[in-house]
Design an enzyme around this catalytic site. Sequence first.
Site, PDB file in Angstrom:
ATOM      1  N   SER A  31       0.825  -1.214   0.000  1.00 11.12           N
ATOM      2  CA  SER A  31       0.000   0.000   0.000  1.00 11.12           C
ATOM      3  C   SER A  31       0.857   1.261   0.000  1.00 11.12           C
ATOM      4  O   SER A  31       0.339   2.370  -0.011  1.00 11.12           O
ATOM      5  CB  SER A  31      -0.925   0.000   1.221  1.00 11.12           C
ATOM      6  OG  SER A  31      -0.178  -0.186   2.406  1.00 11.12           O
ATOM      7  N   ASN A 118      -1.906  -2.716  13.295  1.00 14.06           N
ATOM      8  CA  ASN A 118      -3.373  -2.611  13.263  1.00 14.06           C
ATOM      9  C   ASN A 118      -3.878  -1.381  14.011  1.00 14.06           C
ATOM     10  O   ASN A 118      -4.740  -0.645  13.512  1.00 14.06           O
ATOM     11  CB  ASN A 118      -3.998  -3.875  13.847  1.00 14.06           C
ATOM     12  CG  ASN A 118      -3.628  -5.111  13.044  1.00 14.06           C
ATOM     13  OD1 ASN A 118      -3.040  -4.985  11.973  1.00 14.06           O
ATOM     14  ND2 ASN A 118      -3.962  -6.281  13.555  1.00 14.06           N
ATOM     15  N   THR A 163     -41.348  25.035  -9.217  1.00 14.76           N
ATOM     16  CA  THR A 163     -41.588  23.691  -8.682  1.00 14.76           C
ATOM     17  C   THR A 163     -41.871  22.848  -9.922  1.00 14.76           C
ATOM     18  O   THR A 163     -42.505  23.347 -10.864  1.00 14.76           O
ATOM     19  CB  THR A 163     -42.781  23.638  -7.705  1.00 14.76           C
ATOM     20  OG1 THR A 163     -43.958  24.054  -8.394  1.00 14.76           O
ATOM     21  CG2 THR A 163     -42.575  24.546  -6.493  1.00 14.76           C
ATOM     22  N   HIS A 164     -41.391  21.641  -9.928  1.00 12.46           N
ATOM     23  CA  HIS A 164     -41.484  20.774 -11.120  1.00 12.46           C
ATOM     24  C   HIS A 164     -40.838  21.435 -12.339  1.00 12.46           C
ATOM     25  O   HIS A 164     -41.212  21.153 -13.466  1.00 12.46           O
ATOM     26  CB  HIS A 164     -42.936  20.412 -11.449  1.00 12.46           C
ATOM     27  CG  HIS A 164     -43.737  20.001 -10.253  1.00 12.46           C
ATOM     28  ND1 HIS A 164     -43.839  18.698  -9.831  1.00 12.46           N
ATOM     29  CD2 HIS A 164     -44.440  20.734  -9.350  1.00 12.46           C
ATOM     30  CE1 HIS A 164     -44.590  18.647  -8.738  1.00 12.46           C
ATOM     31  NE2 HIS A 164     -44.964  19.871  -8.421  1.00 12.46           N
ATOM     32  N   SER A 291     -15.757  24.872 -27.851  1.00 16.21           N
ATOM     33  CA  SER A 291     -15.940  23.633 -28.583  1.00 16.21           C
ATOM     34  C   SER A 291     -14.936  23.600 -29.718  1.00 16.21           C
ATOM     35  O   SER A 291     -14.590  24.640 -30.282  1.00 16.21           O
ATOM     36  CB  SER A 291     -17.366  23.568 -29.129  1.00 16.21           C
ATOM     37  OG  SER A 291     -17.412  22.728 -30.258  1.00 16.21           O
ATOM     38  N   LYS A 297     -19.606  28.290 -29.049  1.00 14.51           N
ATOM     39  CA  LYS A 297     -19.912  27.648 -27.766  1.00 14.51           C
ATOM     40  C   LYS A 297     -19.026  28.107 -26.612  1.00 14.51           C
ATOM     41  O   LYS A 297     -17.845  28.353 -26.775  1.00 14.51           O
ATOM     42  CB  LYS A 297     -19.758  26.123 -27.898  1.00 14.51           C
ATOM     43  CG  LYS A 297     -20.777  25.468 -28.776  1.00 14.51           C
ATOM     44  CD  LYS A 297     -22.155  25.376 -28.150  1.00 14.51           C
ATOM     45  CE  LYS A 297     -22.197  24.463 -26.961  1.00 14.51           C
ATOM     46  NZ  LYS A 297     -22.533  23.094 -27.287  1.00 14.51           N
ATOM     47  N   ASN A 299     -18.927  26.388 -22.869  1.00 15.64           N
ATOM     48  CA  ASN A 299     -19.576  25.325 -22.092  1.00 15.64           C
ATOM     49  C   ASN A 299     -19.254  25.415 -20.603  1.00 15.64           C
ATOM     50  O   ASN A 299     -18.117  25.693 -20.232  1.00 15.64           O
ATOM     51  CB  ASN A 299     -19.132  23.959 -22.628  1.00 15.64           C
ATOM     52  CG  ASN A 299     -19.545  23.757 -24.070  1.00 15.64           C
ATOM     53  OD1 ASN A 299     -20.609  24.227 -24.485  1.00 15.64           O
ATOM     54  ND2 ASN A 299     -18.708  23.092 -24.839  1.00 15.64           N
ATOM     55  N   GLU A 304     -20.432  21.128 -14.750  1.00 16.37           N
ATOM     56  CA  GLU A 304     -20.748  19.789 -15.267  1.00 16.37           C
ATOM     57  C   GLU A 304     -19.853  18.725 -14.635  1.00 16.37           C
ATOM     58  O   GLU A 304     -20.304  17.657 -14.234  1.00 16.37           O
ATOM     59  CB  GLU A 304     -20.566  19.757 -16.787  1.00 16.37           C
ATOM     60  CG  GLU A 304     -21.668  20.463 -17.532  1.00 16.37           C
ATOM     61  CD  GLU A 304     -21.386  20.502 -19.034  1.00 16.37           C
ATOM     62  OE1 GLU A 304     -22.145  19.896 -19.786  1.00 16.37           O
ATOM     63  OE2 GLU A 304     -20.399  21.132 -19.441  1.00 16.37           O
ATOM     64  N   TYR A 331      -9.125  -6.928  12.985  1.00 16.02           N
ATOM     65  CA  TYR A 331      -8.528  -6.379  11.768  1.00 16.02           C
ATOM     66  C   TYR A 331      -8.455  -7.433  10.661  1.00 16.02           C
ATOM     67  O   TYR A 331      -8.132  -8.598  10.907  1.00 16.02           O
ATOM     68  CB  TYR A 331      -7.105  -5.862  12.055  1.00 16.02           C
ATOM     69  CG  TYR A 331      -6.437  -5.354  10.784  1.00 16.02           C
ATOM     70  CD1 TYR A 331      -6.637  -4.046  10.362  1.00 16.02           C
ATOM     71  CD2 TYR A 331      -5.658  -6.201   9.988  1.00 16.02           C
ATOM     72  CE1 TYR A 331      -6.063  -3.599   9.178  1.00 16.02           C
ATOM     73  CE2 TYR A 331      -5.086  -5.753   8.808  1.00 16.02           C
ATOM     74  CZ  TYR A 331      -5.295  -4.455   8.407  1.00 16.02           C
ATOM     75  OH  TYR A 331      -4.739  -4.007   7.245  1.00 16.02           O
ATOM     76  N   GLN A 336      -7.151  -2.281   4.316  1.00 18.80           N
ATOM     77  CA  GLN A 336      -6.190  -1.477   3.560  1.00 18.80           C
ATOM     78  C   GLN A 336      -6.888  -0.765   2.396  1.00 18.80           C
ATOM     79  O   GLN A 336      -6.419   0.258   1.906  1.00 18.80           O
ATOM     80  CB  GLN A 336      -5.076  -2.393   3.038  1.00 18.80           C
ATOM     81  CG  GLN A 336      -3.956  -1.665   2.341  1.00 18.80           C
ATOM     82  CD  GLN A 336      -2.750  -2.574   2.155  1.00 18.80           C
ATOM     83  OE1 GLN A 336      -2.074  -2.907   3.127  1.00 18.80           O
ATOM     84  NE2 GLN A 336      -2.497  -2.976   0.941  1.00 18.80           N
ATOM     85  N   LYS A 339      -8.227   3.261   2.120  1.00 13.94           N
ATOM     86  CA  LYS A 339      -7.448   4.491   1.937  1.00 13.94           C
ATOM     87  C   LYS A 339      -7.712   5.213   0.632  1.00 13.94           C
ATOM     88  O   LYS A 339      -7.997   6.421   0.627  1.00 13.94           O
ATOM     89  CB  LYS A 339      -5.963   4.192   2.087  1.00 13.94           C
ATOM     90  CG  LYS A 339      -5.639   3.992   3.543  1.00 13.94           C
ATOM     91  CD  LYS A 339      -4.327   3.370   3.819  1.00 13.94           C
ATOM     92  CE  LYS A 339      -4.384   2.740   5.176  1.00 13.94           C
ATOM     93  NZ  LYS A 339      -5.307   1.566   5.255  1.00 13.94           N
TER      94      LYS A 339
HETATM   95  N1  ARG Z   1      -1.092  -1.468   5.306  1.00 22.24           N
HETATM   96  C1  ARG Z   1      -2.006  -1.964   6.289  1.00 22.24           C
HETATM   97  C2  ARG Z   1      -3.341  -1.219   6.176  1.00 22.24           C
HETATM   98  O1  ARG Z   1      -3.391  -0.256   5.504  1.00 22.24           O
HETATM   99  C3  ARG Z   1      -1.452  -1.740   7.649  1.00 22.24           C
HETATM  100  C4  ARG Z   1      -1.906  -2.703   8.665  1.00 22.24           C
HETATM  101  C5  ARG Z   1      -1.457  -4.060   8.346  1.00 22.24           C
HETATM  102  N2  ARG Z   1      -1.664  -4.970   9.417  1.00 22.24           N
HETATM  103  C6  ARG Z   1      -1.464  -6.268   9.225  1.00 22.24           C
HETATM  104  N3  ARG Z   1      -1.653  -7.006  10.248  1.00 22.24           N
HETATM  105  N4  ARG Z   1      -1.157  -6.765   8.070  1.00 22.24           N
HETATM  106  O2  ARG Z   1      -4.331  -1.598   6.746  1.00 22.24           O
END
Ligand code: ARG
Length: 483
Positions: A31, A118, A163-164, A291, A297, A299, A304, A331, A336, A339
């Site tokens: 990650s 964790n 309205t509408h 355009s 144009k 835009n 949008e 966990y 992961q 993120k």
């Molecule tokens: N990269 C992991 C995450 O984003 C970190 C925690 C990993 N923990 C583990 N026991 N593998 O969640």
Amino acid sequence: MSQNQFDKKSQAWSALFSEPMSELVKRYTASVSFDKRLWQADISGSLAHAEMLAAQGIISRADQADINCGMAQISAEIASGGFEWQLDLEDVHLNIEARLTQLVGDAGKRLHTGRSRNDQVATDVRLWLRSEIDLIAGLLTELQQALLEVAEQHVEVILPGFTHLQVAQPISFGHHMLAYVEMFARDAERMGDVRKRVNRLPLGAAALAGTSYPLDRERVARSLGMVDDQGQPCVCQNSLDAVSDRDFAIEFSAAASLCMVHISRLSEELILWMSQNFGFVRIADRFTTGSSIMPQKKNPDVPELARGKTGRVVGHLMGLITLMKGQPLAYNKDNQEDKEPLFDTVDTLKDTLRIFAEMLGGQLNPASGLKEGGIRVNPEAMERAALRGYATATDLADYLVKKGLPFRDAHETVARAVKAAIAHQVDLSELPLTVLKEFNSSIEKDVFDLLSLRGSLNARDVLGGTAPKQVQAQINRHRLRLG
Ligand code: ARG
């Protein structure tokens, strides 16, 4: 494979593993490419943890000093772009810890005492999100201020309220802008509420069950600013929940989605208002594109795209909520995956809020001290549109009610008058008094005051109504609120 080869290639775990990870699996499970943006939170969390370990006598003050020193250097390296992120080290946590150990030796190896990745990652995401929420709160204030300025300049400008999407009643353009101020005020309130549940400390939960070291979790919470309004430390109270809870991320995504939905509704209106059929507003050229084939144009690309990006933020909410639904405690590596959606939600929301504040309110010209290049309103086009569609019909009905007619009868009488006006292709206010009187003899000359757009507007002088007096009162209230 010889023992030697294996040592070079293998992951950092332990002697337990009999073969190294393949390159594909490494890439699949790592990650670091995205979670490196948590580095500041990761270092803050580690410094607070190390300080507590030393205060509790679990590591020495000398070790803590080495850790502080090493982390200062790592911060400088990352900030300057000189830090070497390694895919082999999986994530931001292991990358920083490995570098720390390289720099300060055994003290670096002691940092992870009483901690697991964790509880570490859960803490990092919370710290990072907390500071992003604070930035978003500031941007929401700026957007509300921009809308308030536009509202204040156009309290007396009349447009048809729909309205509408059918012409309904005349309203003040300022009033219309204030509807969005209400929405963004609620968004800010919601963000503040989410922040309370983001700002709680998982550290000390370790892998899942707590730890056998005598940690002082409240001390860590205090040093990370994880305290409530009374200054009391906020610590996750169940170790299993602490490491596996991502409710705070989902709540944030829900608040962000709702905020984007408000942006999207505003975008939709801007797009309509900018079309030739409305011609109500213009936005500065830098928010539009031409355009490649049609030279005439211009835009409304920014509104949008904001409407489109709303789908992406709502999609992230669905992703996060689905991520959690099948997970057993505590966990799991699934987490992961929280993120990227979270990061993208924050980036999209911040950019969108920033761009909308500028597109509506303009940019400060330092030379004149004035804002320039905000939304431009065409009051004549708005008023012309309000005059089509019998927007003051309700006012005629209200007039008859005041003369003693039950409202339902008044409604029916006015419907007949509107039908006659349509047949003659005139507005209600253009029907002669003698014709109006045919519908109800109690109608007098004073009716024409009410049948005008302005008369209709002024009549809605109730709290939250569109009468300019009420609109101005709301502007004043918002100004006070925003400080
Ligand atoms: N990269 C992991 C995450 O984003 C970190 C925690 C990993 N923990 C583990 N026991 N593998 O969640």
